[in-house]
Design an enzyme around this catalytic site. Sequence first.
Site, PDB file in Angstrom:
ATOM      1  CG  ASP A 243     -33.537 -44.544 -50.223  1.00  0.00           C
ATOM      2  OD1 ASP A 243     -35.090 -45.571 -49.412  1.00  0.00           O
ATOM      3  OD2 ASP A 243     -33.903 -43.941 -51.189  1.00  0.00           O
ATOM      4  CB  SER A 266     -37.002 -41.313 -47.719  1.00  0.00           C
ATOM      5  OG  SER A 266     -37.599 -41.566 -49.111  1.00  0.00           O
ATOM      6  CD  GLN A 317     -37.054 -45.331 -47.511  1.00  0.00           C
ATOM      7  OE1 GLN A 317     -38.009 -45.880 -47.861  1.00  0.00           O
ATOM      8  NE2 GLN A 317     -35.910 -44.645 -47.031  1.00  0.00           N
TER       9      GLN A 317
END
Length: 333
Positions: A243, A266, A317
């Site tokens: 991430d 996110s 993502q």
Amino acid sequence: MSSKSTSLEKILELTRVSATRFVTTALPAAPVGSRGTFGGTLVAQSLLASLHTVPVDFVPTSLHCYFVSGGDPSRKIFYEVQDLRHGKNFIHKHVRAYQSKRLVFTSAILYAREKKDHDSLHFLKTIKSSELPKPEKFKDAAELFKSQVVENGNLERYGHLQAGFKEPSYAERFISSFHHSPIEYRFPQDMFYSHHPTDLLEKYARIRDPVTVKKTHDHDPSRTITPENDHRYNYVAFAYLSDSYFLLTVPYFHQLPMYSHKFSVSLDHCIHFHQLPRVNDWIYLQVRNPRSYWDKHVLQGEYFNGQSGEIIASVSQEGLVVYDSEEEIKAKF
């Protein structure tokens, strides 16, 4: 590691409250320039919590995560692990993360029993050694940040995009983070501002702290999983790494300077593991941005072992990231 560095184990450490409930030992810090808990911490800790509830011969094969609300770095996080299905070869887990009574994060994790016999079909996408760029081709992240963001009058320009850069200490925090975080990076020369149209970002990353690859045979369900005693901690460390500098790279694909966003959060995070990610080896990343639409941006990454060229994981993502128009950003910069 430097004495200023914080070990990944300390960042992710959990205290067991019950058989299926865990709480963070340390407060969940926010990344430099952010107010909320780092998403990689939530992903990694949810995986670590669930690892404590499965037999040692089961490894994670995929995670599907959702960031429900912003994590507060001043409050500890409680993780609750639910057993959805416990089969002979597959185990399904659901993990919820709470701060007080507020749900901040949730993940569904699939575990598979490690196979000891040969696969009927066996294929791993592999980059030929002649086509695999070497880490030496890329730049140390801290040095690149200093030359491309701080020096030659660039810091003032970045101050037009992010008010924080108007304070010299703000940039120093970025440099310190590059030097002392658990992740070591190698970036392309144009990482912070690419002027060339491209659909591919290449970079390298690895975990600084030693993580064993020796398989554990300790079946004690009450033991604490650490980087020293369980090879599956490589999956946890990779989840943390996956991430970092991922959603933040959206401007690279639009010929805009990094850190030019007005707002960023996110929405989800998905990992498919293809084999044990040896996180102390250099990991070669290929990142793409197949969609940016209505302020929602999708990043997809393939992660390869930097020595063998074999794929180790795939990550995707989606994030909500708001920018001014390209014309406004370039005019400010």
